[in-house]
Enzyme design. Structure first.
Site, short mmCIF file in Angstrom:
data_model
loop_
_atom_site.label_atom_id
_atom_site.label_comp_id
_atom_site.label_asym_id
_atom_site.label_seq_id
_atom_site.Cartn_x
_atom_site.Cartn_y
_atom_site.Cartn_z
N ASN A 156 38.51 37.60 24.12
CA ASN A 156 38.51 36.86 25.27
C ASN A 156 37.33 37.09 26.22
OD1 ASN A 156 41.21 36.31 25.21
ND2 ASN A 156 41.98 37.89 25.79
N LYS A 181 46.29 42.38 44.35
CA LYS A 181 45.54 42.94 45.43
C LYS A 181 44.07 43.61 45.36
CE LYS A 181 48.65 46.86 45.31
NZ LYS A 181 49.07 47.65 45.21
N ASP A 185 41.00 40.23 31.10
CA ASP A 185 39.90 40.01 30.37
C ASP A 185 38.36 39.07 30.88
OD1 ASP A 185 40.99 41.75 28.67
OD2 ASP A 185 41.85 39.71 27.29
#
Length: 324
Positions: A52, A227, A257
């Site tokens: 990934n 956040k 990833d």
């Protein structure tokens, strides 16, 4: 900048069962269960953390080297990664094991029956980094992501011995590794990546305080979900980078990833730490809006527009020339 990404390479086999698992369970016969389900959907997704990350780098125009272990069934996946700008020449191919895979069946109540086959991943411990560095003419940074635990320790120790900068990203393997091995993984890392849960687990498992960790790594990057991310470093104020607003929410698999891929692309382009994380957060948001860790696309103009909207025109102007 020559980037090698070590870690898992796997495929996800996701099936949908058009019923409820509980309808096939007999209450007083649970000590001997034999279930068979006829599923009506199967989706195969390319994945694995190292796969990934290198895919995400390729989408941003950065070629990185994938280092991991696979089976003889890797050819189609290799061709996919090659087409997306990933160097797969240093992937180890097992003679006896299949590529790692995750198999999961989900029913209409969203209950799941899942299993993970490690397969060839165990042979990653046989991989040495020096031949990779020799082929590339050196290594500027090595990513040590979740993999066979022995491989992770070996690669980290080799980085220290040979003077390769490394990014420690132990991920879910923190839960199964002993404190001594975790300490070996972290010590000397230029960057340490965790999420909030792993942040606390690392401290608990190693017996270190946060100051102990910051005395042993360059930067500790912690993803905070919606956040954003925070960066801590010894003697420096904490840096917080919030993500762009998402347009829709898809499958969160692989979002972390993508964050790492964008961050590394920023470093490759010579961007500042903050700009690199802004690039990473933007790619992570694009990934979040798509089902599948390697199904998203990066359209340059709209991507830079999102950076401008979230972080300002100056940020977009700095990032733009670094992307293809």
């Amino acid at each position: 900048m020559r980037i090698a990404v070590t870690g898992s390479i796997a495929t996800d086999h996701l099936m949908s069962y058009p019923g409820r698992f509980t309808d096939q369970l007999v209450a007083d016969r649970l000590e001997q269960v034999s279930l068979s389900f006829l599923v009506d959907e199967l989706e195969v997704r390319r994945g694995g953390i190292a796969g990934n990350i290198t895919f995400g780098l390729g989408k941003l125009g950065v070629t990185s080297t994938l280092v991991g272990a696979v089976g003889q069934d890797f050819n189609d996946y290799r061709a996919w990664l090659d087409r997306h700008g990933v160097d797969t020449e240093s992937v180890h191919v097992s003679e006896t094991k299949h590529t790692a895979r995750f198999l999961c069946t989900t029913d209409t109540d969203l209950n799941q029956i899942a299993s993970f086959y490690a397969g060839a991943m165990a042979e990653a411990r046989e991989i040495e980094l020096k031949p990779v560095a020799d082929r590339l003419g050196g290594l500027d940074i090595v990513v040590i992501s979740a993999n066979d635990p022995e491989a992770m320790v070996r690669h980290t120790e080799e980085c220290r011995d040979r003077g390769y900068n490394f990014l420690a990203d132990p991920g879910q393997q923190l839960a199964r590794m002993e404190g001594d091995d975790i300490r070996k993984l972290v010590d000397g890392a230029q960057y340490l990546f965790t999420n909030e849960y792993e942040h606390g687990l690392l401290l608990q498992s190693t017996g270190w305080t946060k100051d102990d960790v910051l005395g042993r790594v360059g930067k500790w990057v912690t993803s905070l979900g919606a956040k954003g991310v925070q960066v801590e470093a010894k003697g420096e104020p904490t840096l917080l980078v919030e993500p762009p607003k998402e347009k829709q929410k898809g499958d969160p698999t692989g979002v972390g990833d993508a964050l790492r891929a964008g961050f590394l692309a920023g470093l490759k382009g010579g961007l500042s730490l903050e700009r690199s994380l802004q690039l990473g957060c933007t790619l992570a948001t694009v990934s979040l809006e798509t089902d599948g860790p390697q199904e998203y696309d990066v359209e340059l103009d709209s991507f830079l527009a999102r950076i401008a909207e979230a972080y300002g025109d100056e940020a977009a102007a700095e990032v733009g020339p670094k992307l293809r």
